[in-house]
Write an enzyme that holds these catalytic residues in place. Structure first.
Site: not given
Lengths: 99, 496
Positions: B79, B154, B178
Site C-alpha cells: 500500500k 482504503s 481499511s
C-alpha cells in the site's frame, strides 16, 4: 437548526490552514452539518462515570536509553524539501514585517 | 498451473527448492500486471527493473546457500502509505506526489530482510481516508469481480491486486476497516492484527491510536505467513507491544474449532444489511456450528455507537497528524512568490494538495477538538471507546471469538456514494469496534450474494494478542467452504 454555520466552517478552515473558495465553504458547510448531526449520537451512550480512552493499550511512558544512534544525513533530511539553502530548509517569511 | 495462480506458500517452497527462480516468479507477475492494470488500476507505482533486480539478488543469495524465510523470493505489493526508500510514497495525495522517503517503514524493511520482492505501490483513498479508493488523487481502482464496482478501501489497490492475481500478497493498513472491508468485497483474506502487534514506524499517519498494518492474501495460511514475517516488537514505535507474536502460522495449519465458543454479535446483521450478505453470513454461522463450535448470541449494545465515535476520534487525530504537511520540509509548495508569508503559502498548499475528503476530516477533527465542543464530541467519543472496550471484554469472558458480517453490503458502484459521506461511512459499521478496542479481527470469504454474485466476507474478532484464534477459525471456514465449492471462491471471478 443547523449544527454548524458557514461562518464557523470558514473559521475552521482558517484554523486548519486551508485556503478554501466560497464554493467549497458552501459545500462543506452542508456536509459537515449532516456529519456533525450524525456523530452527535455519541451523546446517547450513558458514560458520565466512565473514564475516557485515548488509546487501546495500557501503555504509559515508553522510554529508550539516551544513546547516540545513526540518523539521517543532512542531504537525506533535505532530499524532499521544496527549497533548500545552505544545508537548511528555505521557507517563506514567517514574520509580519519586511525581512 | 501458471505461477500467478500459486499460493505464496507454494511459490516460497518452489523458489527454495530451486524449481523456479524468484526472477521468473516476479516476471510472471509483472507480465500479469501489464495485461490487467489498464482495467484494474491497482498500482500507483511500478518499476519493472527495480523489481527484477531485487528478485535476482534473492536468487543469488539462495544460490550461495543462504537460508532465508518461507516467503523468500515471493512478490508483494505495498500500500502506498508505507515508506519505501527506492520508490515514491504518496499516500495517494497530490501533496506528496513524487516524494521519495529517505528511509524504509519497519514493515517494508522487515519484508525486504525476509526476502520478499516488491512489485510496486498500490492505490488507496488519500491518506487512507475512505472505503472505496475513490478518494485517491490519482483515480479509482476497479474491483476485479466487476470493473464498475469499487474494490473497497482504503487499501483497495492492495485488495484488487491480490484478487486480480497481480500479486500473491500485499500489505494494507486498517484504521476503521481499511483491510477487512476491501478483503470482503474482493473475495480475499484480510487481517487487522492486534493494535501494537505490527509497527507503525514509517507508515504515513492517519489516526495514530487506530492505524494498524496488516496482510492481504488469497488464503488464510498465506496471510499468516505474511503476518508473522513483519510483526513483533519495534523499538521505533512507542506503541509497539513488547510480546511474542501470536502463533498465527501454526493456527492457520490447524483449523480445528471443535469445542470453541463463538459469539454472534446481536447488533450486527439486521435492518440495513443486504439480504445476500445476511444469507451467506447465517450459513457461515451454521457451518461453524457443524464444525463443532458452540455458537451463542452475544449482545454488545454500544457497538452501534462505534461509528459516530470513530468519526470523531479518527478525524481529530488526523487533524493533528496532517498538520505536518506544511509545505516547508517535504512535499508540495504552492504560491511561494516571494511576497506571501509562510502561513499563506501553507494554506494555499494545503488547499491545493489535499482532496475533498481529507479537507472534510481535518475540519471535522478541528471542530471536535475546539474549546466549547471538546467535551461533547471528542471527550464523549473517548468515553464511548472505553464502553466499547468493556463490552468486548465482557463478551470475551463468554466466548473465544465473535463473528459478524464484515460489511453490510457487497461492493457498491463507483460513483454511487461519493456525494454522500455518511452513506460511505456505513461501509465500516461492523469493522470499527475492533479498531477502537485494539483487538484482532479478520475477514474471510464466505460466498457470493445471490442478488449480484459479488463476494461476502465473514468477520472474526478475537481478543488482544489472540490473533491466532482469527486464523484458526478463518482456516476452518476456508477449508470447509472450499471443499463445498470445489476450490477457492476466486475461481468464480470473471477472467480479466
Amino acid at each position: 437548526m443547523s449544527a454548524i454555520t458557514r461562518d464557523e466552517v470558514a473559521h475552521l478552515a482558517r484554523l486548519s490552514r486551508l485556503a478554501l473558495t466560497d464554493d467549497e465553504l458552501d459545500h462543506y458547510a452542508t456536509q459537515l452539518d449532516a456529519i456533525i448531526e450524525s456523530v452527535a449520537k455519541v451523546a446517547e451512550v450513558a458514560a458520565e462515570d466512565v473514564p475516557p480512552s485515548s488509546h487501546a493499550l495500557p501503555l504509559t511512558n515508553v522510554f529508550r536509553a539516551d544513546e547516540v544512534r545513526p540518523c539521517l544525513t543532512p542531504e537525506q533530511a533535505l532530499s524532499g524539501a521544496p527549497a533548500v539553502e545552505d544545508d537548511r530548509f528555505r521557507v517563506p517569511r514567517i514574520l509580519g514585517e519586511e525581512a | 498451473m501458471s505461477l500467478i495462480r500459486k499460493t505464496a506458500a507454494e511459490l516460497g517452497a518452489m523458489i527454495a527448492g530451486g524449481e523456479v527462480t524468484a526472477a521468473e516468479v516476479a516476471e510472471a507477475h509483472l507480465d500479469r500486471m501489464t495485461e490487467v492494470e489498464p482495467k484494474v488500476q491497482a498500482f500507483l507505482h511500478v518499476d519493472r527493473e527495480t523489481t527484477l533486480e531485487q528478485a535476482r539478488a534473492i536468487d543469488a543469495r539462495l544460490k550461495a546457500g543462504e537460508k532465508l524465510g518461507p516467503l523468500a523470493g515471493v512478490p508483494i505489493a505495498h500500500k502506498d502509505i508505507f515508506a519505501t526508500r527506492d520508490m515514491p510514497t504518496t499516500a495517494a495525495s497530490k501533496i506528496l506526489e513524487g516524494w521519495r522517503p529517505p528511509y524504509d517503514a519497519t514493515v517494508t524493511a522487515r519484508l525486504r530482510e525476509a526476502g520478499l520482492v516488491i512489485l510496486g505501490k498500490t492505490n488507496l483513498d488519500e491518506f487512507a481516508m475512505g472505503s472505496s479508493t475513490e478518494n485517491s488523487a490519482f483515480g479509482p481502482t476497479h474491483n476485479p469481480w466487476d470493473l464498475t464496482k469499487v474494490p473497497g478501501g482504503s487499501s483497495g489497490g492492495s485488495s484488487a491486486a491480490v484478487a486480480a492475481y497481480e500479486a500473491p500478497l500485499s500489505t494494507g493498513t486498517d484504521t476503521g476497516g481499511s483491510i477487512r472491508q476491501p478483503a470482503a468485497v474482493t473475495g480475499i483474506v484480510g487481517m487487522k492484527p492486534t493494535y501494537g502487534g505490527s509497527s507503525r514506524y514509517g507508515l504515513i499517519a492517519f489516526a495514530s491510536s487506530l492505524d494498524t498494518p496488516g496482510p492481504f492474501a488469497r488464503n488464510v495460511l498465506d496471510a499468516a505467513l505474511l503476518h508473522e514475517a513483519f510483526s513483533g516488537h519495534d523499538p521505533m514505535d512507542s506503541t509497539s507491544i513488547d510480546a511474542a507474536v501470536p502463533s498465527v502460522v501454526e493456527a492457520a495449519k490447524n483449523p480445528d474449532i471443535a469445542g470453541m465458543r463463538i459469539g454472534v454479535v446481536k447488533e450486527f446483521g439486521g435492518e440495513g444489511y443486504q439480504p445476500g450478505v445476511l444469507a451467506r453470513y447465517h450459513e457461515a454461522v451454521q457451518l461453524l456450528e457443524s464444525l463443532g463450535a458452540k455458537v451463542v448470541e452475544v449482545s454488545c449494545p454500544s457497538f452501534t455507537t462505534a461509528l459516530p465515535a470513530y468519526y470523531l476520534i479518527a478525524p481529530s487525530e488526523a487533524s493533528s497528524n496532517l498538520a505536518r504537511f506544511d509545505a516547508m520540509r517535504y512535499g508540495l509548495r504552492v504560491g511561494d512568490d516571494g511576497t506571501r508569508s509562510a502561513e499563506e503559502v501553507m494554506a494555499l498548499t494545503r488547499a491545493a494538495g489535499f482532496g475533498p475528503e481529507v479537507k472534510r476530516r481535518i475540519m471535522l477533527g478541528t471542530y471536535a477538538l475546539s474549546s466549547g465542543y471538546y467535551d461533547a464530541y471528542y471527550g464523549q467519543a473517548q468515553k464511548v471507546r472505553t464502553v466499547i472496550s468493556r463490552e468486548f471484554e465482557a463478551a470475551f469472558q463468554q466466548v473465544d471469538v465473535l463473528v459478524s458480517p464484515t460489511t453490510p453490503t457487497t461492493a457498491f458502484s463507483i460513483g454511487e456514494r461519493t456525494d454522500d459521506p455518511m452513506a460511505m461511512y456505513l461501509a465500516d459499521l461492523c469493522t470499527i469496534p475492533s479498531n477502537l478496542a485494539g483487538n484482532a479481527a479478520m475477514s474471510v470469504p464466505c460466498g457470493l450474494a445471490d442478488e449480484d454474485g459479488l463476494p461476502v466476507g465473514l468477520q472474526i474478532m478475537a481478543p488482544v494478542l489472540a490473533d491466532d484464534r482469527c486464523y484458526r477459525v478463518g482456516a476452518a471456514v476456508e477449508q470447509a467452504l472450499e471443499s463445498r465449492w470445489g476450490g477457492p471462491l476466486l475461481k468464480e471471478a470473471p477472467s480479466l
